[in-house]
Design an enzyme around this catalytic site. Structure first.
Site, PDB file in Angstrom:
ATOM      1  N   LYS A   1      41.413 -59.870 -14.750  1.00  0.00           N
ATOM      2  CA  LYS A   1      41.730 -61.171 -15.361  1.00  0.00           C
ATOM      3  C   LYS A   1      40.456 -61.918 -15.740  1.00  0.00           C
ATOM      4  CE  LYS A   1      43.887 -62.284 -11.593  1.00  0.00           C
ATOM      5  NZ  LYS A   1      43.880 -60.990 -10.905  1.00  0.00           N
TER       6      LYS A   1
ATOM      7  N   ASP B   1      43.365 -58.227  -9.122  1.00  0.00           N
ATOM      8  CA  ASP B   1      42.182 -57.449  -9.517  1.00  0.00           C
ATOM      9  C   ASP B   1      42.408 -56.603 -10.777  1.00  0.00           C
ATOM     10  OD1 ASP B   1      40.915 -58.448  -7.244  1.00  0.00           O
ATOM     11  OD2 ASP B   1      41.674 -56.811  -6.012  1.00  0.00           O
TER      12      ASP B   1
ATOM     13  N   GLY C   1      35.880 -50.990 -20.447  1.00  0.00           N
ATOM     14  CA  GLY C   1      34.644 -51.162 -19.683  1.00  0.00           C
ATOM     15  C   GLY C   1      34.530 -52.599 -19.240  1.00  0.00           C
TER      16      GLY C   1
ATOM     17  N   THR D   1      35.970 -60.278  -2.914  1.00  0.00           N
ATOM     18  CA  THR D   1      35.900 -61.314  -1.892  1.00  0.00           C
ATOM     19  C   THR D   1      35.587 -60.743  -0.521  1.00  0.00           C
ATOM     20  OG1 THR D   1      37.418 -62.667  -3.172  1.00  0.00           O
ATOM     21  CG2 THR D   1      37.229 -63.238  -0.856  1.00  0.00           C
TER      22      THR D   1
ATOM     23  N   GLN E   1      45.290 -63.793  -8.331  1.00  0.00           N
ATOM     24  CA  GLN E   1      46.169 -62.804  -7.690  1.00  0.00           C
ATOM     25  C   GLN E   1      46.983 -62.084  -8.777  1.00  0.00           C
ATOM     26  OE1 GLN E   1      46.066 -66.215  -5.911  1.00  0.00           O
ATOM     27  NE2 GLN E   1      44.255 -65.165  -5.193  1.00  0.00           N
TER      28      GLN E   1
ATOM     29  N   ALA F   1      40.595 -65.343  -4.301  1.00  0.00           N
ATOM     30  CA  ALA F   1      40.426 -64.620  -5.569  1.00  0.00           C
ATOM     31  C   ALA F   1      38.970 -64.206  -5.749  1.00  0.00           C
ATOM     32  CB  ALA F   1      40.841 -65.520  -6.730  1.00  0.00           C
ATOM     33  N   GLY F   2      38.753 -63.129  -6.476  1.00  0.00           N
ATOM     34  CA  GLY F   2      37.402 -62.718  -6.851  1.00  0.00           C
ATOM     35  C   GLY F   2      37.458 -62.213  -8.276  1.00  0.00           C
ATOM     36  N   HIS F   3      36.892 -62.979  -9.195  1.00  0.00           N
ATOM     37  CA  HIS F   3      36.945 -62.619 -10.619  1.00  0.00           C
ATOM     38  C   HIS F   3      35.541 -62.256 -11.088  1.00  0.00           C
ATOM     39  CE1 HIS F   3      40.871 -65.142 -11.135  1.00  0.00           C
ATOM     40  NE2 HIS F   3      40.968 -64.182 -10.248  1.00  0.00           N
TER      41      HIS F   3
HETATM   42  P1  GDP Z   1      40.287 -59.935 -11.371  1.00  0.00           P
HETATM   43  O1  GDP Z   1      40.434 -60.396  -9.970  1.00  0.00           O
HETATM   44  O2  GDP Z   1      41.598 -59.642 -12.025  1.00  0.00           O
HETATM   45  O3  GDP Z   1      39.434 -60.836 -12.215  1.00  0.00           O
HETATM   46  O4  GDP Z   1      39.519 -58.535 -11.304  1.00  0.00           O
HETATM   47  P2  GDP Z   1      38.246 -58.178 -10.386  1.00  0.00           P
HETATM   48  O5  GDP Z   1      37.034 -58.803 -10.961  1.00  0.00           O
HETATM   49  O6  GDP Z   1      38.550 -58.444  -8.950  1.00  0.00           O
HETATM   50  O7  GDP Z   1      38.206 -56.603 -10.521  1.00  0.00           O
HETATM   51  C1  GDP Z   1      38.097 -55.978 -11.750  1.00  0.00           C
HETATM   52  C2  GDP Z   1      36.839 -55.092 -11.756  1.00  0.00           C
HETATM   53  O8  GDP Z   1      36.903 -54.171 -12.807  1.00  0.00           O
HETATM   54  C3  GDP Z   1      35.544 -55.854 -11.967  1.00  0.00           C
HETATM   55  O9  GDP Z   1      34.511 -55.205 -11.279  1.00  0.00           O
HETATM   56  C4  GDP Z   1      35.332 -55.760 -13.490  1.00  0.00           C
HETATM   57  O10 GDP Z   1      33.959 -55.851 -13.855  1.00  0.00           O
HETATM   58  C5  GDP Z   1      35.851 -54.388 -13.761  1.00  0.00           C
HETATM   59  N1  GDP Z   1      36.501 -54.184 -15.066  1.00  0.00           N
HETATM   60  C6  GDP Z   1      37.239 -55.053 -15.802  1.00  0.00           C
HETATM   61  N2  GDP Z   1      37.750 -54.428 -16.892  1.00  0.00           N
HETATM   62  C7  GDP Z   1      37.331 -53.136 -16.838  1.00  0.00           C
HETATM   63  C8  GDP Z   1      37.552 -51.984 -17.662  1.00  0.00           C
HETATM   64  O11 GDP Z   1      38.258 -52.020 -18.673  1.00  0.00           O
HETATM   65  N3  GDP Z   1      36.954 -50.826 -17.272  1.00  0.00           N
HETATM   66  C9  GDP Z   1      36.193 -50.739 -16.147  1.00  0.00           C
HETATM   67  N4  GDP Z   1      35.660 -49.571 -15.836  1.00  0.00           N
HETATM   68  N5  GDP Z   1      35.975 -51.809 -15.338  1.00  0.00           N
HETATM   69  C10 GDP Z   1      36.539 -52.973 -15.681  1.00  0.00           C
HETATM   70  P1  IMO Z   2      42.357 -61.856  -7.619  1.00  0.00           P
HETATM   71  O1  IMO Z   2      42.527 -63.211  -8.234  1.00  0.00           O
HETATM   72  C1  IMO Z   2      43.801 -58.855  -4.797  1.00  0.00           C
HETATM   73  C2  IMO Z   2      45.733 -60.299  -1.121  1.00  0.00           C
HETATM   74  C3  IMO Z   2      44.985 -60.088   0.195  1.00  0.00           C
HETATM   75  C4  IMO Z   2      46.148 -59.952   1.151  1.00  0.00           C
HETATM   76  C5  IMO Z   2      47.185 -60.931   0.581  1.00  0.00           C
HETATM   77  C6  IMO Z   2      47.217 -62.280   1.290  1.00  0.00           C
HETATM   78  O2  IMO Z   2      40.951 -61.452  -7.424  1.00  0.00           O
HETATM   79  O3  IMO Z   2      43.193 -60.848  -8.316  1.00  0.00           O
HETATM   80  P2  IMO Z   2      45.543 -64.351   1.364  1.00  0.00           P
HETATM   81  O4  IMO Z   2      44.127 -64.440   1.840  1.00  0.00           O
HETATM   82  O5  IMO Z   2      45.749 -64.771  -0.040  1.00  0.00           O
HETATM   83  O6  IMO Z   2      46.505 -65.036   2.302  1.00  0.00           O
HETATM   84  O7  IMO Z   2      45.898 -62.769   1.442  1.00  0.00           O
HETATM   85  O8  IMO Z   2      46.839 -61.120  -0.771  1.00  0.00           O
HETATM   86  N1  IMO Z   2      44.965 -61.013  -2.171  1.00  0.00           N
HETATM   87  C7  IMO Z   2      44.441 -60.414  -3.250  1.00  0.00           C
HETATM   88  N2  IMO Z   2      44.399 -59.116  -3.610  1.00  0.00           N
HETATM   89  N3  IMO Z   2      43.296 -59.792  -5.614  1.00  0.00           N
HETATM   90  C8  IMO Z   2      43.339 -61.096  -5.279  1.00  0.00           C
HETATM   91  O9  IMO Z   2      42.930 -62.072  -6.115  1.00  0.00           O
HETATM   92  C9  IMO Z   2      43.906 -61.461  -4.027  1.00  0.00           C
HETATM   93  N4  IMO Z   2      44.109 -62.628  -3.398  1.00  0.00           N
HETATM   94  C10 IMO Z   2      44.761 -62.339  -2.273  1.00  0.00           C
HETATM   95  O10 IMO Z   2      44.181 -58.941   0.161  1.00  0.00           O
HETATM   96  O11 IMO Z   2      46.694 -58.666   1.080  1.00  0.00           O
HETATM   97 MG    MG Z   3      39.770 -59.910  -8.045  1.00  0.00          MG
END
Ligand code: GDP
Ligand code: IMO
Ligand code: MG
Length: 409
Positions: free
Chosen positions: A15, A12, A393, A278, A198, A38-40
């Protein structure tokens, strides 16, 4: 050019946002590991795209995106996600590809994942998406690959229940399936982005085992998971936040402590909207852990860092970062393998002055306040790695390029 983007913390890191930003210059985007755990997130104006399996470059109208060999693909989640993209106005047909060597996740894996988690001596806090089960079956040579659905003999050997489930997807996926090593060879010389899922500390080998996911989330996974050799990789970018977060269980030495840090966790969680994409779970938050980040730089051979969420610290008087762990009265600066040592570790912090100005509108590095630059310099000195991109942001344009990501190291 082959550019890898990985998470340098516990996932998170942003990415998705960074891959979307870089995809402007890319021809192909390959996701190389993980699954629907994953949740992007990608934000454009008032539209938010939440991707779980589809690579983040898909938002651009003509980029080719590939679900790579190292992924575990839940076909039901994939087509739900693609339907949502269609509803959001993204025309993905003809440019989403699936590696035939990738493994599949079946509904019964999800059920088993939840059951296993309930019985675990040390629950991990999995996402319950069947990820661990799919990778375990893969390792025990009992997994089902995408290619097996199209191989008569292999398909005939599957359980009747699995064949019945997979049959409609056989038709739906058929024009999307590719032999990825050949596909990569054909696209040699083009700009290819390798999107990680991850983060380093959730990697099966390099992370805080057993509190990890089951895929190869670190940079090495980009090669294995995409059908190119390690020498085919030109550059590796590691994405990290100005602080640390973790979802689920496991050690987190720099986690904010209410008695010491007051309401800092709430402030960071609410300002940074730190809730899982997610599962919706609130993310645990803490200081930037430089011991862990330096470890990530080393084990991934990170060429350049991408700092995100710097804006979340806008209102703080002072900014702290963890520079060592105190374990049993001894200070250590190398990231230990022992989970109990990490659990006993107390963060040793360095305090820097806060900038107390909104960063969201900054477009150039020189526009950042000197205190924010000092924080960045401190991170660079500690990790011996340059911060090449700064994100202030969630929007694509809220990204400051300090050194071109397209210059090979
Ligand atoms: P990922 O799994 O690495 O793709 O990241 P996630 O999407 O799970 O979580 C990142 C969160 O931070 C999302 O809600 C993005 O919209 C937000 N985000 C990304 N970059 C920035 C930043 O520079 N500042 C702020 N405030 N939010 C950001
Ligand atoms: P992104 O790509 C953050 C964590 C879960 C749990 C552990 C194992 O969005 O960064 P799993 O279901 O994979 O067997 O869970 O890994 N986890 C993540 N935490 N970001 C993720 O992906 C994750 N994918 C798995 O919360 O602790
Ligand atoms: Mg994520």
């Amino acid at each position: 050019m082959n550019l890898v983007v990985i998470g340098a913390q516990w996932g998170d890191e942003g990415k998705g946002k960074i891959v979307d930003f870089l995809a402007e210059r890319a021809d192909v985007i390959v996701r190389f590991s993980g699954g629907a755990n994953a949740g992007h997130t990608i934000v454009h104006g008032n539209v938010t795209y939440k991707l779980h399996l589809v690579p983040s470059g898909v938002i651009y109208p003509d980029r080719k995106v590939v679900l790579g060999i190292g992924m575990v693909i839940d076909p039901e989640s994939l087509f739900t996600e693609l339907d949502t993209l269609t509803q959001q106005g993204i025309d993905w047909k003809g440019r989403v590809f699936i590696a035939d060597r990738a493994h599949l996740v079946l509904p019964r894996y999800r059920e088993l994942d939840v059951e296993m988690e309930q019985k675990r001596r040390r629950p991990i806090g999995t996402t319950g998406r069947g990820i661990g089960v799919a990778y375990a079956l893969k390792s025990s040579r009992e997994g089902i690959r995408v290619a097996d659905v199209y191989d008569e003999e292999a398909f005939a050997s599957l359980l009747e229940e699995d064949r019945a489930y997979l049959l409609p997807y056989k038709e739906k996926m058929k024009d999307m399936v590719v032999d990825l090593p050949s596909f990569m060879h054909r696209h040699k010389g083009q700009v290819v982005l390798f999107e990680g899922a991850q983060g380093t500390l959730l990697d099966l080998d390099l992370g805080t085992y057993p509190f990890v996911s089951s895929g190869m989330s670190a940079a090495a996974g980009a090669a294995c998971g995409s059908g190119v050799g390690p020498r085919g990789i030109d550059k590796i970018l590691g994405v990290f936040k100005a602080y640390s977060t973790r979802v689920g269980n496991g050690p987190f030495p720099s986690e904010f402590q209410k008695d010491v840090d007051g309401s800092l966790e709430e402030l960071v969680r609410e300002t940074g909207r730190e809730y899982g994409v997610t599962t919706g779970r609130p993310r645990r938050c803490g200081y930037l852990d430089l011991v862990a980040l330096r470890y990530a730089c080393r084990v991934n051979s990170i060429d350049g860092l991408v700092l995100t969420h710097l804006d979340v610290y806008d209102t703080l008087d002072e900014v702290k970062a963890c520079v060592a762990y105190e374990v049993d009265g001894k200070e250590i600066t190398d990231f230990p393998a022992s989970i109990s040592a990490l659990n006993r570790a107390r963060p040793v912090t360095k305090t820097l002055k806060g900038w107390k100005k909104p960063l969201a509108g900054a477009a150039f590095f020189d526009e950042l306040p000197s205190e924010a630059k000092d924080y960045i310099k401190f991170i660079e000195d500690f990790t011996e790695t340059g911060v090449d991109i700064v994100s202030v942001g969630c929007e694509r344009k809220q990204t400051i390029t300090r050194r071109s990501p397209w210059t090979p190291y």
